[in-house]
Design a protein around this motif. Structure first.
Motif, PDB file in Angstrom:
ATOM      1  N   ASP A 186       1.133  -1.124   0.002  1.00 24.96           N
ATOM      2  CA  ASP A 186      -0.032  -0.026  -0.092  1.00 24.96           C
ATOM      3  C   ASP A 186       0.973   1.251  -0.034  1.00 24.96           C
ATOM      4  OD1 ASP A 186      -1.416   2.344   1.055  1.00 24.96           O
ATOM      5  OD2 ASP A 186      -3.175   0.867   1.160  1.00 24.96           O
ATOM      6  N   GLN A 187       0.719   2.074  -1.205  1.00 30.41           N
ATOM      7  CA  GLN A 187       1.438   3.167  -1.202  1.00 30.41           C
ATOM      8  C   GLN A 187       0.855   4.544  -1.173  1.00 30.41           C
ATOM      9  OE1 GLN A 187       3.610   1.778  -4.827  1.00 30.41           O
ATOM     10  NE2 GLN A 187       5.562   1.953  -3.740  1.00 30.41           N
ATOM     11  N   ASP A 188       0.941   5.496  -0.329  1.00 29.60           N
ATOM     12  CA  ASP A 188       0.102   6.736  -0.297  1.00 29.60           C
ATOM     13  C   ASP A 188       1.061   7.762  -0.166  1.00 29.60           C
ATOM     14  OD1 ASP A 188      -1.916   8.588  -0.228  1.00 29.60           O
ATOM     15  OD2 ASP A 188      -3.173   7.580   1.512  1.00 29.60           O
ATOM     16  N   GLY A 189       1.252   8.500  -1.216  1.00 30.72           N
ATOM     17  CA  GLY A 189       1.985   9.916  -1.019  1.00 30.72           C
ATOM     18  C   GLY A 189       2.862  10.130  -2.414  1.00 30.72           C
ATOM     19  N   ASP A 190       3.859  10.522  -1.997  1.00 32.69           N
ATOM     20  CA  ASP A 190       4.836  10.874  -3.356  1.00 32.69           C
ATOM     21  C   ASP A 190       6.481  10.202  -3.022  1.00 32.69           C
ATOM     22  OD1 ASP A 190       6.409  13.386  -2.961  1.00 32.69           O
ATOM     23  OD2 ASP A 190       4.530  13.687  -2.073  1.00 32.69           O
ATOM     24  N   ASP A 191       7.113   9.944  -4.017  1.00 33.29           N
ATOM     25  CA  ASP A 191       8.565   9.560  -4.099  1.00 33.29           C
ATOM     26  C   ASP A 191       8.609   8.379  -3.207  1.00 33.29           C
ATOM     27  OD1 ASP A 191       9.247  11.537  -5.847  1.00 33.29           O
ATOM     28  OD2 ASP A 191       9.322  13.030  -3.998  1.00 33.29           O
ATOM     29  N   ASN A 192       7.504   7.520  -3.106  1.00 33.17           N
ATOM     30  CA  ASN A 192       8.046   6.207  -2.435  1.00 33.17           C
ATOM     31  C   ASN A 192       7.949   4.976  -3.275  1.00 33.17           C
ATOM     32  OD1 ASN A 192       7.087   7.422   0.146  1.00 33.17           O
ATOM     33  ND2 ASN A 192       4.989   7.526  -0.657  1.00 33.17           N
ATOM     34  N   HIS A 193       8.987   4.044  -3.180  1.00 30.13           N
ATOM     35  CA  HIS A 193       9.687   3.275  -3.932  1.00 30.13           C
ATOM     36  C   HIS A 193      10.018   1.792  -3.070  1.00 30.13           C
ATOM     37  CE1 HIS A 193      10.549   7.291  -5.636  1.00 30.13           C
ATOM     38  NE2 HIS A 193       9.673   6.627  -6.420  1.00 30.13           N
ATOM     39  N   ALA A 194       9.767   0.499  -3.615  1.00 30.63           N
ATOM     40  CA  ALA A 194       9.966  -0.448  -3.311  1.00 30.63           C
ATOM     41  C   ALA A 194      10.646  -1.625  -4.114  1.00 30.63           C
ATOM     42  CB  ALA A 194       8.620  -1.025  -2.472  1.00 30.63           C
ATOM     43  N   ARG A 195      11.601  -2.418  -3.928  1.00 25.84           N
ATOM     44  CA  ARG A 195      11.747  -3.729  -4.762  1.00 25.84           C
ATOM     45  C   ARG A 195      11.378  -4.722  -3.643  1.00 25.84           C
ATOM     46  NH1 ARG A 195      15.275  -2.560  -9.192  1.00 25.84           N
ATOM     47  NH2 ARG A 195      15.883  -0.300  -8.961  1.00 25.84           N
ATOM     48  N   LEU A 196      10.499  -5.422  -3.829  1.00 29.54           N
ATOM     49  CA  LEU A 196      10.067  -6.720  -3.221  1.00 29.54           C
ATOM     50  C   LEU A 196      10.147  -8.238  -3.803  1.00 29.54           C
ATOM     51  CD1 LEU A 196       6.830  -5.138  -1.958  1.00 29.54           C
ATOM     52  CD2 LEU A 196       8.940  -4.669  -1.046  1.00 29.54           C
ATOM     53  N   VAL A 197      10.995  -9.011  -3.036  1.00 29.56           N
ATOM     54  CA  VAL A 197      11.286 -10.264  -3.357  1.00 29.56           C
ATOM     55  C   VAL A 197      10.716 -11.525  -2.397  1.00 29.56           C
ATOM     56  CG1 VAL A 197      12.886 -12.198  -4.247  1.00 29.56           C
ATOM     57  CG2 VAL A 197      13.029  -9.604  -5.020  1.00 29.56           C
ATOM     58  N   GLN A 198      10.118 -12.176  -2.967  1.00 34.24           N
ATOM     59  CA  GLN A 198       9.584 -13.111  -1.880  1.00 34.24           C
ATOM     60  C   GLN A 198       9.546 -14.624  -2.528  1.00 34.24           C
ATOM     61  OE1 GLN A 198       6.518 -13.060   1.796  1.00 34.24           O
ATOM     62  NE2 GLN A 198       5.226 -13.250   0.035  1.00 34.24           N
ATOM     63  N   SER A 199      10.285 -15.839  -2.067  1.00 34.31           N
ATOM     64  CA  SER A 199      10.216 -16.951  -2.613  1.00 34.31           C
ATOM     65  C   SER A 199      10.257 -18.072  -1.430  1.00 34.31           C
ATOM     66  CB  SER A 199      11.537 -17.207  -3.461  1.00 34.31           C
ATOM     67  OG  SER A 199      11.958 -18.310  -4.085  1.00 34.31           O
ATOM     68  N   GLY A 200       9.485 -19.093  -1.896  1.00 28.72           N
ATOM     69  CA  GLY A 200       9.231 -20.325  -0.940  1.00 28.72           C
ATOM     70  C   GLY A 200       7.885 -20.521  -0.887  1.00 28.72           C
ATOM     71  N   ASP A 201       7.537 -21.152   0.395  1.00 24.99           N
ATOM     72  CA  ASP A 201       6.114 -21.605   0.366  1.00 24.99           C
ATOM     73  C   ASP A 201       5.439 -20.973   1.947  1.00 24.99           C
ATOM     74  OD1 ASP A 201       6.219 -23.263  -1.668  1.00 24.99           O
ATOM     75  OD2 ASP A 201       6.856 -24.890  -0.642  1.00 24.99           O
ATOM     76  N   GLY A 202       4.488 -20.540   1.887  1.00 21.83           N
ATOM     77  CA  GLY A 202       3.463 -19.954   2.814  1.00 21.83           C
ATOM     78  C   GLY A 202       4.026 -18.852   3.668  1.00 21.83           C
ATOM     79  N   ASN A 203       4.623 -17.965   2.952  1.00 22.85           N
ATOM     80  CA  ASN A 203       5.206 -16.521   3.181  1.00 22.85           C
ATOM     81  C   ASN A 203       4.203 -15.532   3.389  1.00 22.85           C
ATOM     82  OD1 ASN A 203       7.919 -17.690   3.655  1.00 22.85           O
ATOM     83  ND2 ASN A 203       8.305 -17.734   1.631  1.00 22.85           N
ATOM     84  N   ARG A 204       4.444 -14.329   4.146  1.00 22.36           N
ATOM     85  CA  ARG A 204       3.794 -13.375   4.111  1.00 22.36           C
ATOM     86  C   ARG A 204       4.280 -12.061   4.392  1.00 22.36           C
ATOM     87  NH1 ARG A 204       0.942 -16.720   2.969  1.00 22.36           N
ATOM     88  NH2 ARG A 204      -0.909 -17.630   3.687  1.00 22.36           N
ATOM     89  N   MET A 205       4.171 -11.238   3.328  1.00 20.47           N
ATOM     90  CA  MET A 205       4.925  -9.780   3.249  1.00 20.47           C
ATOM     91  C   MET A 205       3.850  -8.690   3.225  1.00 20.47           C
ATOM     92  SD  MET A 205       7.729  -8.397   0.643  1.00 20.47           S
ATOM     93  CE  MET A 205       8.898  -9.660   1.166  1.00 20.47           C
ATOM     94  N   ASN A 206       3.843  -7.741   4.085  1.00 21.22           N
ATOM     95  CA  ASN A 206       3.018  -6.529   4.132  1.00 21.22           C
ATOM     96  C   ASN A 206       3.791  -5.290   4.474  1.00 21.22           C
ATOM     97  OD1 ASN A 206      -0.017  -8.052   4.146  1.00 21.22           O
ATOM     98  ND2 ASN A 206       1.283  -8.740   5.841  1.00 21.22           N
TER      99      ASN A 206
END
Length: 243
Positions: A186-206
């Protein structure tokens, strides 16, 4: 054994974070021989396409990062939408109301579902999905610029992005693979940036990014890992979590 590593993010590029260029986006209607219209056409009418644990330590956050990384995006003009599907029982939908919106969805497999909704002033989405019973949804809104590039493969994965660009730009590059993983941004604003990597089973990233000038590189590799982060402005961090 699970390892969690959090470091201030390294300087990768000078601000501003999203750079435009004059290259034609991949799959553009202006490319010769692809059978799509060019110019001011807004795309085809009608249906398209073919037949809680591990919370990172907030003390590691750099409160005043000097720079953040760049996410380059081709110049977007008018509206264009492209859907490509191979397999069985896949579904995809693109909705655009912004002045300059580009969206591309590619799916390969069975029972996958993908959707994008763009009402942002300038928006770019490239979403690729393969496997079985994966679901991905990307929503872009606001008066600024937004770019989201996402790839998901495996079985039973869930990916959700909600972005509101309030004047500057927001963006993310996301990769998720394995089974029964869930990733929410969830991005709300300006100049907000993300690089997200998730690998495997049953993982959670918020991840929630609020206000402005936030950047993050977050990697989770393993099984049954979970993390939740809120960035509230002028924060740059790197998170690595493995098991």
């Amino acid at each position: 054994m699970r390892r969690i590593l959090i470091l201030p993010v390294l300087l990768l590029a000078a601000h501003p974070a999203i750079a435009a260029n004059d290259k034609t986006p991949p799959g553009s209607p202006c490319t010769k021989g692809n059978g799509n219209p060019c110019g001011g056409n807004n795309g085809n009418a009608g249906a398209q396409g073919n037949s809680g644990h591990g919370r990172p330590d907030p003390s590691a956050v750099d409160p005043k990062p000097a720079n953040d990384f760049a996410i380059a995006v081709p110049m977007v003009r008018d509206r264009s939408a492209f859907i490509s599907q191979v397999g069985e029982a896949n579904s995809a939908a693109i909705a655009q109301t912004g002045a300059a919106n580009y969206a591309r969805i590619r799916q390969n497999g069975t029972d996958n579902r993908a959707s994008t909704h763009q009402s942002v002033a300038v928006g770019y989405v490239d979403l690729a999905q393969s496997g079985t019973d994966n679901v991905a949804a990307i929503t872009q809104g606001g008066v600024g610029d937004a770019v989201h590039i996402a790839q998901q493969q495996g079985a039973g994965n869930r990916l959700t992005v909600t972005a509101r660009a309030t004047g500057g730009d927001v963006g993310a590059i996301i990769a998720q693979s394995g089974s029964d993983n869930a990733l929410a941004l969830d991005q709300d604003g300006d100049d907000n940036h993300a690089r997200l990597v998730q690998s495997g089973d049953g993982n959670r990233m918020n991840l929630v990014q609020q206000a402005s000038n936030n950047s993050i590189e977050w990697t989770q590799v393993g099984d049954n890992l979970a993390g939740s982060l809120v960035q509230s402005g002028n924060q740059a961090i790197r998170v690595t979590q493995t098991r």
